[in-house]
Each structure stands twice: as C-alpha cells, then as structure tokens.
Design an enzyme around this catalytic site. Structure first.
Site, PDB file in Angstrom:
ATOM      1  CE  LYS A 141      40.577  42.887  37.184  1.00  0.00           C
ATOM      2  NZ  LYS A 141      39.051  42.564  36.938  1.00  0.00           N
ATOM      3  CE  LYS A 151      41.803  36.241  38.779  1.00  0.00           C
ATOM      4  NZ  LYS A 151      39.924  37.737  39.452  1.00  0.00           N
ATOM      5  CE  LYS A 188      33.243  37.773  36.312  1.00  0.00           C
ATOM      6  NZ  LYS A 188      33.520  38.429  36.560  1.00  0.00           N
TER       7      LYS A 188
HETATM    8  N1  AQP Z   1      40.593  32.101  39.407  1.00  0.00           N
HETATM    9  C1  AQP Z   1      39.707  32.096  40.044  1.00  0.00           C
HETATM   10  N2  AQP Z   1      40.178  31.648  41.098  1.00  0.00           N
HETATM   11  C2  AQP Z   1      38.896  30.949  42.493  1.00  0.00           C
HETATM   12  N3  AQP Z   1      38.573  32.181  42.349  1.00  0.00           N
HETATM   13  C3  AQP Z   1      38.524  33.352  42.162  1.00  0.00           C
HETATM   14  N4  AQP Z   1      37.887  34.628  41.649  1.00  0.00           N
HETATM   15  C4  AQP Z   1      37.312  35.201  39.849  1.00  0.00           C
HETATM   16  N5  AQP Z   1      38.240  34.277  39.899  1.00  0.00           N
HETATM   17  C5  AQP Z   1      38.749  33.204  40.840  1.00  0.00           C
HETATM   18  C6  AQP Z   1      36.298  34.834  42.811  1.00  0.00           C
HETATM   19  O1  AQP Z   1      35.410  34.890  42.345  1.00  0.00           O
HETATM   20  C7  AQP Z   1      34.563  36.260  43.264  1.00  0.00           C
HETATM   21  C8  AQP Z   1      34.148  36.560  41.688  1.00  0.00           C
HETATM   22  O2  AQP Z   1      34.992  38.015  41.638  1.00  0.00           O
HETATM   23  P1  AQP Z   1      34.542  38.339  40.406  1.00  0.00           P
HETATM   24  O3  AQP Z   1      34.234  37.958  38.790  1.00  0.00           O
HETATM   25  O4  AQP Z   1      33.695  40.119  41.117  1.00  0.00           O
HETATM   26  O5  AQP Z   1      35.841  39.274  40.078  1.00  0.00           O
HETATM   27  P2  AQP Z   1      37.619  39.173  39.774  1.00  0.00           P
HETATM   28  O6  AQP Z   1      38.566  38.293  40.948  1.00  0.00           O
HETATM   29  O7  AQP Z   1      38.024  39.500  38.710  1.00  0.00           O
HETATM   30  O8  AQP Z   1      37.106  37.822  38.160  1.00  0.00           O
HETATM   31  P3  AQP Z   1      37.311  37.961  37.086  1.00  0.00           P
HETATM   32  O9  AQP Z   1      36.816  36.200  36.517  1.00  0.00           O
HETATM   33  O10 AQP Z   1      38.893  37.571  37.369  1.00  0.00           O
HETATM   34  O11 AQP Z   1      37.046  38.518  36.363  1.00  0.00           O
HETATM   35  P4  AQP Z   1      37.292  39.803  35.033  1.00  0.00           P
HETATM   36  O12 AQP Z   1      38.022  39.043  33.951  1.00  0.00           O
HETATM   37  O13 AQP Z   1      36.232  40.589  34.677  1.00  0.00           O
HETATM   38  O14 AQP Z   1      38.104  41.065  36.039  1.00  0.00           O
HETATM   39  C9  AQP Z   1      35.741  36.541  44.323  1.00  0.00           C
HETATM   40  O15 AQP Z   1      35.487  35.819  45.305  1.00  0.00           O
HETATM   41  C10 AQP Z   1      37.559  35.991  43.751  1.00  0.00           C
HETATM   42  O16 AQP Z   1      38.254  36.080  44.307  1.00  0.00           O
END
Ligand code: AQP
Length: 334
Positions: free
Chosen positions: A114, A198, A201
């Site tokens: 990140k 992965k 968002k």
């Molecule tokens: N691609 C994924 N596959 C499986 N699980 C996922 N999670 C996130 N992306 C995937 C799981 O969703 C939960 C909430 O995640 P989060 O939104 O708190 O944070 P993150 O993992 O950082 O998600 P994003 O979508 O990648 O957000 P951004 O782009 O803002 O950083 C967690 O349990 C995560 O494991």
C-alpha cells in the site's frame, strides 16, 4: 455474550464493496452469526490511514453498514457498529504500539504494497495499522476472525501481540490467541483484469471488480470483458497454474455454483471461456443484484442506518470498557 467463542471482523469504509469482500469475508460473517456471538465493525479509523474525503467517508460508513445489512447481517443477532464510536479501540491500539515491535511491523507485506515505492510519504497510521487491528480483535477477546487470505499475516501479528502482552504482564491466557477463519475454496478473489493482483476497491479500473452495487448489465459486461485464456478449459488444476485469470474465473464459478474447483473443471473441460462466462454472469446477477438493490434502498433512510450503528456502539462499548479496565490494570495505569 455468554459463550466463550467470539467472532470479530471489520471492513474498511473505503468505497464500493466488491465480490472479493463478499465471497472472501462478508458471506462468512453472515453464516457465523447463527452459531456464535459476533461483533462486526465498520473500521473507519483504518480507512483514514490513507486520505479520505470527509463527506465521502461519512457516506461510505453508512453504505458499508447498508452492505452488511443487505448481505444478511442482522443487528438483532450480531453487534454492528463503527470503530471510531468506541474510543477504547484507539486506547488499546496505543498500548499495543508499546508492546508490538518495529521489526514485526517491518515484515508486514500489506504496508509494503500500500505504501508503494515511496514509503517516506506513507502515513504513520498506515504503518501501525496492524497494531490497531490487533486492538480491534483483542479488545473483545475475540477467538475467531473471519477474513480473506490477505489478512493472514496481520492475524499472526495479533497473536504475537497477545502472546507478548500475556508474557510481559505475567497474565497467562489473559488474551486468547485468535484463530483466522479463512475460506479454503475462495480465500482470495483476484482482479478480473490481472489474475496476479487481488480484487480491490482502490484498483483504478472498475472493470477489475464486480461491485455489490453493480447493475445486472454491468455485471454481465464486466464478466464478458474479464481476461481469460485463448485455449479451451482444461480438465485439471495443474494446467491452470500459469493462467491466473482463467483460474480466478473458475474459482469464482465454483464458489457461486456451490461446487468445488475439481468438479467445476469436470463440468467445463473442453469448453471455451465464453461458455463459463455466460453461466457465471447469470449466477452473479442472481446473487449480487438483489444485494445491490437492497443497499440502494437502505441508503434512502440514513437515519435508520445511523440508529443501527448507535445501538451497536452502545452494546460494543459495554464489553470494550469492561475489558479495557482490566487491561489498564494489568499495565499499571491508574
Ligand atoms: N480480493 C479479495 N478476496 C478475498 N477477500 C478479500 N477481502 C478484501 N479483498 C479481498 C477481505 O474483505 C475484508 C474487508 O477488507 P477491507 O475492505 O477492510 O480491506 P482490504 O483487504 O484492504 O480490501 P480492499 O478491497 O483491497 O480495499 P482497499 O482497496 O481500500 O485496500 C477483509 O477480511 C479482507 O481480507
């Protein structure tokens, strides 16, 4: 909260929730709430580790709450609240900043991903984010944490912090060592454009993900445009090793069609990817579109969503304050 088993998990209000959040985590939250005491948190303090527009953040906190409800979380069964409304999270995070080690944080791969190439410009909050996550979980003495595979390392750090605290303050078993609940079949949903990354968002291209709020047409279009492979679908997993986009589509298909990858390959072997894309789009429209419509409906009554968060915060605060009092005592704070 009478039983000893307790589930905690959180989701960042950083924008549209997507299929990865849903299949990797939230769907599991919903099934757990029938058998265990569950605390589900909109982790707004985690969200601000990268800059968030304040008006968008307010909206995203409510929309994440709406997404929880639309996917089936029930505020009468689970505690649903936002992190910043229970200040004990921040206080325990500070205590953990003083327990956790710089060397441990330096190993966290999510910070490296990140922060990108210029780490000097990342916020301090982003660096110590895993200590706050440990506080979120241990504040409730949670024993089980449903998360996607990307959070496994942070869960290991949480266990290290719990162990070190118990040792430093001579209080064996004070904090439980929480178990990650990571789904075997679909622990990591990958981007539809690049199967090595992965689904996320924050990825620039909206075609890389299926958002829970996407219309049926958008879902169909995105699946149609998803990267796959020019050769027909093979009959074994090994042949997919160097084809991450194809593997991703088949894995998502196996999950939403409630089968497993081996059986999906037997069903699909020899067919073109356009065939599986058609079937997958139909299944996703059937599962995701009703959720999207419900999110939009719930967002029409923001007062109702705010009330749900407030009630949840009151319930969470009782448990949090009780535990924090004991934690402060262990540390020697008066
Ligand atoms: N691609 C994924 N596959 C499986 N699980 C996922 N999670 C996130 N992306 C995937 C799981 O969703 C939960 C909430 O995640 P989060 O939104 O708190 O944070 P993150 O993992 O950082 O998600 P994003 O979508 O990648 O957000 P951004 O782009 O803002 O950083 C967690 O349990 C995560 O494991």
């Amino acid at each position: 909260m009478s039983s000893k088993k307790l589930v905690f998990s959180g989701v960042q209000p950083t924008g549209n929730l997507h299929l990865g959040n849903y299949l990797g985590a939230i769907k599991n939250f919903v099934s757990l709430q029938n058998d265990m005491n569950c605390v589900y948190c909109v982790v707004d303090l985690h969200a601000i580790t990268t800059f968030q527009n304040p008006d968008e953040l307010k909206n995203n906190i409510l929309e994440t709450t709406a997404s929880f409800l639309a996917t089936g979380l029930d505020p009468n069964k689970s505690i649903i609240f936002n992190q910043s409304s229970v200040s004990a999270h921040s206080e325990l995070a500070w205590i953990f900043n003083c327990v956790s080690k710089v060397g441990w944080l330096n190993r966290m791969t999510q910070f490296k991903d990140k922060a990108g190439s210029d780490k000097e410009k990342a916020s301090v909050g982003l660096y110590i984010y895993p200590n706050l996550m440990a506080a979120d979980i241990l504040l409730y003495k949670a024993t089980h944490v449903p998360v996607g595979a990307d959070q496994k390392q942070h869960l290991e750090l949480t266990r290290d912090i719990a162990q070190k605290f118990n040792k430093d303050f001579n209080c064996k078993d004070f904090f439980p060592l929480p178990e990650p609940l990571i789904l075997k079949n679909i622990s990591r949903v990958m981007s539809l454009r690049d199967g090595t990354k992965k689904m996320s968002k924050s990825e620039e291209s909206d075609y890389s993900r299926i958002n829970l709020k996407d219309s049926s047409d958008e879902i169909v279009k995105k699946i149609k445009k998803a990267k796959s492979d020019s050769e027909p679908i093979p009959d074994n997993i090994k042949s997919l090793e160097k084809k991450p986009e194809a593997l991703n589509l088949l894995t998502i298909y196996s999950e939403v069609s409630k089968t497993n990858l081996e059986k999906a390959l037997i069903e699909m072997a020899g067919k073109e990817y356009s065939y599986i894309k058609g079937k997958l789009a139909d299944l996703l429209v059937a599962e995701i579109s009703p959720i999207g419509k419900e999110i939009v409906k719930l967002m029409n009554d923001k007062t109702h969503l705010t009330k749900i968060l407030k009630k949840g915060s009151e319930k969470a605060s009782i448990k949090a304050e009780e535990n924090l009092k004991n934690i402060r005592e262990k540390v020697g704070l008066i």
